[in-house]
Design an enzyme around this catalytic site. Structure first.
Site, short mmCIF file in Angstrom:
data_model
loop_
_atom_site.label_atom_id
_atom_site.label_comp_id
_atom_site.label_asym_id
_atom_site.label_seq_id
_atom_site.Cartn_x
_atom_site.Cartn_y
_atom_site.Cartn_z
N GLY A 39 40.95 45.23 26.71
CA GLY A 39 40.43 44.58 27.91
C GLY A 39 41.36 44.85 29.08
O GLY A 39 42.37 45.53 28.94
N SER A 48 46.40 44.16 34.83
CA SER A 48 46.87 44.46 33.48
C SER A 48 45.84 45.24 32.68
O SER A 48 44.65 45.22 32.99
CB SER A 48 47.14 43.14 32.76
OG SER A 48 45.95 42.40 32.72
N LYS A 49 46.35 45.90 31.66
CA LYS A 49 45.49 46.54 30.68
C LYS A 49 46.01 46.15 29.32
O LYS A 49 47.24 46.09 29.12
CB LYS A 49 45.56 48.06 30.83
CG LYS A 49 44.91 48.55 32.10
CD LYS A 49 45.02 50.04 32.20
CE LYS A 49 44.47 50.47 33.55
NZ LYS A 49 45.44 51.17 34.36
N ASP A 98 46.88 24.84 32.11
CA ASP A 98 45.64 25.60 32.33
C ASP A 98 44.86 25.69 31.02
O ASP A 98 44.39 26.77 30.64
CB ASP A 98 45.97 26.99 32.88
CG ASP A 98 44.73 27.72 33.40
OD1 ASP A 98 43.71 27.05 33.67
OD2 ASP A 98 44.77 28.97 33.53
N1 LIG Z 1 46.80 38.65 22.44
C1 LIG Z 1 45.59 39.14 22.69
N2 LIG Z 1 44.79 39.53 21.69
C2 LIG Z 1 43.56 40.04 21.96
N3 LIG Z 1 43.03 40.16 23.18
C3 LIG Z 1 43.79 39.78 24.21
C4 LIG Z 1 45.09 39.25 24.04
N4 LIG Z 1 45.60 38.96 25.26
C5 LIG Z 1 44.64 39.27 26.14
N5 LIG Z 1 43.55 39.77 25.52
C6 LIG Z 1 42.30 40.20 26.13
O1 LIG Z 1 42.57 41.21 27.08
C7 LIG Z 1 41.78 41.01 28.24
C8 LIG Z 1 42.63 41.06 29.48
O2 LIG Z 1 43.54 40.01 29.44
P1 LIG Z 1 44.54 39.76 30.62
O3 LIG Z 1 45.27 38.52 30.32
O4 LIG Z 1 45.35 40.98 30.87
O5 LIG Z 1 43.63 39.60 31.89
P2 LIG Z 1 42.80 38.32 32.30
O6 LIG Z 1 43.77 37.19 32.35
O7 LIG Z 1 41.62 38.23 31.41
O8 LIG Z 1 42.32 38.64 33.75
P3 LIG Z 1 43.05 38.23 35.08
O9 LIG Z 1 44.50 38.55 34.90
O10 LIG Z 1 42.40 39.07 36.09
O11 LIG Z 1 42.79 36.76 35.22
C9 LIG Z 1 41.05 39.70 28.07
O12 LIG Z 1 39.71 39.98 27.78
C10 LIG Z 1 41.70 39.04 26.89
O13 LIG Z 1 40.77 38.35 26.10
#
Ligand SMILES: Nc1ncnc2c1ncn2[C@@H]1O[C@H](COP(=O)(O)OP(=O)(O)OP(=O)(O)O)[C@@H](O)[C@H]1O
Length: 400
Positions: A34, A39-40, A171
């Site tokens: 995602g 971030s990626k 949060d």
């Molecule tokens: N530990 C993890 N395991 C599996 N998927 C994850 C994990 N951490 C994040 N993700 C997935 O990766 C994606 C991106 O997460 P990220 O936290 O980078 O961005 P976000 O918080 O969703 O977006 P933004 O930062 O714009 O609010 C999300 O869909 C999230 O569910």
């Protein structure tokens, strides 16, 4: 031409990331889980040498093969993100390390372009997706109370662990609780968390998503700890009804709804209603404390269903005694927390929605996906009963 130039740049960046990861002992898969605004998230695995790293070697689950790599382009992110929220996230995850229901942060490193976070993989999406998916399958909104109890118990256990580590999450919401491939709940996203003792106990910024936000925060009277309890009440309501209890965009209307209290559907057990009411008290001091919450009669079957380890609540954090049907444990009484949950597969046919679909559920915020997450295919049409209607993708904060 523009598109192809962008693609080439993307490929070059990705190859750089692959190299940087390899140099640090991780093999980056091309599978993107995602992405967020800055971030990626990619699937990755550690090389054998890297596996000797203290945190990886002592992973409480012994599950070393799969992890995610959160790559943040610090060069593109605003200063506030890279200097405030990211360090907060990292220090909170370090402080709360080693709990089964908090996402594990194994390692971080960075260069002038990027920050890398190596995190435990939670492959089954978030709680919001799960609730919506189960609702669709059951043709009835919400989880059954037994499943809600098991998941909620894990969340409460994670929050209690954070508190005993000096962290207030600030949060809490369905989108910030992920599920792993065993159906274990993993609390994550600590960007708005606060640490006890670092500043005054009253946070000065409005954090989180409006739908989950306590009235005292909407009215600018902050208290992070008790506001977390309100959010727990909202999450429990969302679990058992498939809906958010209060849905308004304007603060004064939201407060009006809160004042009238949640509306319960027929069929919800009186114990569950009592617990939700106990958490959704307008006055923070009237709210159930964590200890009371854990000892509430609705929660008790979970303590029998789960084999447990013990967790001591932080001293002096016990709320007012004797609310509802909750039995209050003494200040030093250990609470049972899930150690290894025997969750039934049938109850845990969790989300395998792609991140793109996830985004549409969350209100169409930007995000890309390449390749579906693991697990069986699920219908793509989702019940949109629980929109993440705060103020952004995963409820970006409405800053005051
Ligand atoms: N530990 C993890 N395991 C599996 N998927 C994850 C994990 N951490 C994040 N993700 C997935 O990766 C994606 C991106 O997460 P990220 O936290 O980078 O961005 P976000 O918080 O969703 O977006 P933004 O930062 O714009 O609010 C999300 O869909 C999230 O569910």
């Amino acid at each position: 031409v523009k598109g192809s130039a962008r693609r080439k740049l993307g490929q070059r960046n990705f190859m750089e990331q692959v190299r940087e990861c390899r140099d640090n002992g991780y093999l980056l898969s091309s599978r993107k889980i995602g992405s967020g605004a800055f971030s990626k998230v990619y699937l990755a695995c550690a090389t054998c040498e890297r596996m000797q790293h203290a945190k990886l070697a002592s992973d409480p689950r012994g599950k070393h093969h799969a992890m995610v790599r959160w790559i943040i382009s610090t060069a593109e992110a605003p200063v506030e993100f890279s200097q405030k929220f990211l360090p907060r996230e990292i220090s909170s995850l370090n402080a709360t390390y080693k709990h089964l229901n908090v996402v594990q942060l194994y390692e971080t490193y960075q260069n002038s372009q990027r920050s890398y976070l190596v995190l435990e993989l939670a492959a089954r999406g978030d709680l919001l997706e799960h609730i919506n998916w189960v609702s669709e399958r059951r043709c009835s909104p919400g989880l059954d109370e037994e499943e809600a109890r098991r998941l909620f118990w894990q969340l409460v256990s994670a929050v209690a662990h954070c508190r005993s580590s000096g962290i207030v999450h600030r949060d809490l919401k369905c989108e910030n609780t992920l599920l792993d491939d065993r159906g274990l709940l993993k609390l994550t996203y600590f960007g708005f968390a606060s640490h006890w003792g670092l500043k005054s106990s009253l946070p000065s910024t409005f954090c989180g998503s409006v739908a989950y936000t306590a009235p005292e925060i909407l009215m600018s009277k902050y208290n992070g700890e008790q506001a977390d309890l309100w959010s727990l009440g909202i999450i429990l309501y969302a679990m058992v009804t498939g809906k958010l209890p209060f849905k308004e965009h304007q603060t004064h209307r939201m407060l009006h709804l809160m004042h009238h209290g949640p509306i319960f559907r027929l069929g919800m057990s009186p114990e569950c209603r009592d617990l939700i009411r106990g958490l959704l008290q307008l006055r923070p001091c009237a709210r159930l404390g964590l200890q009371q919450l854990a000892a509430h009669c609705w929660m008790l079957p979970a303590t029998h269903a789960l084999s447990g380890t013990t967790l001591r609540m932080p001293p002096g954090r016990v709320g007012a005694l004797g609310r509802g049907c909750g039995q209050v444990a003494g200040p030093s009484a250990p609470l049972l927390i899930p150690h290894c949950c025997q969750l039934r597969r049938s109850q845990l046919s969790l989300s395998t929605r792609s991140p793109a679909e996830t985004r549409s559920l969350r209100g169409g915020a930007p995000g890309t996906a390449s390749g579906p997450p693991p697990g069986p295919q699920r219908p793509t049409q989702e019940v949109q009963a629980l929109p993440s209607w705060g103020s952004g993708a995963r409820g970006q904060p409405a800053w005051g």
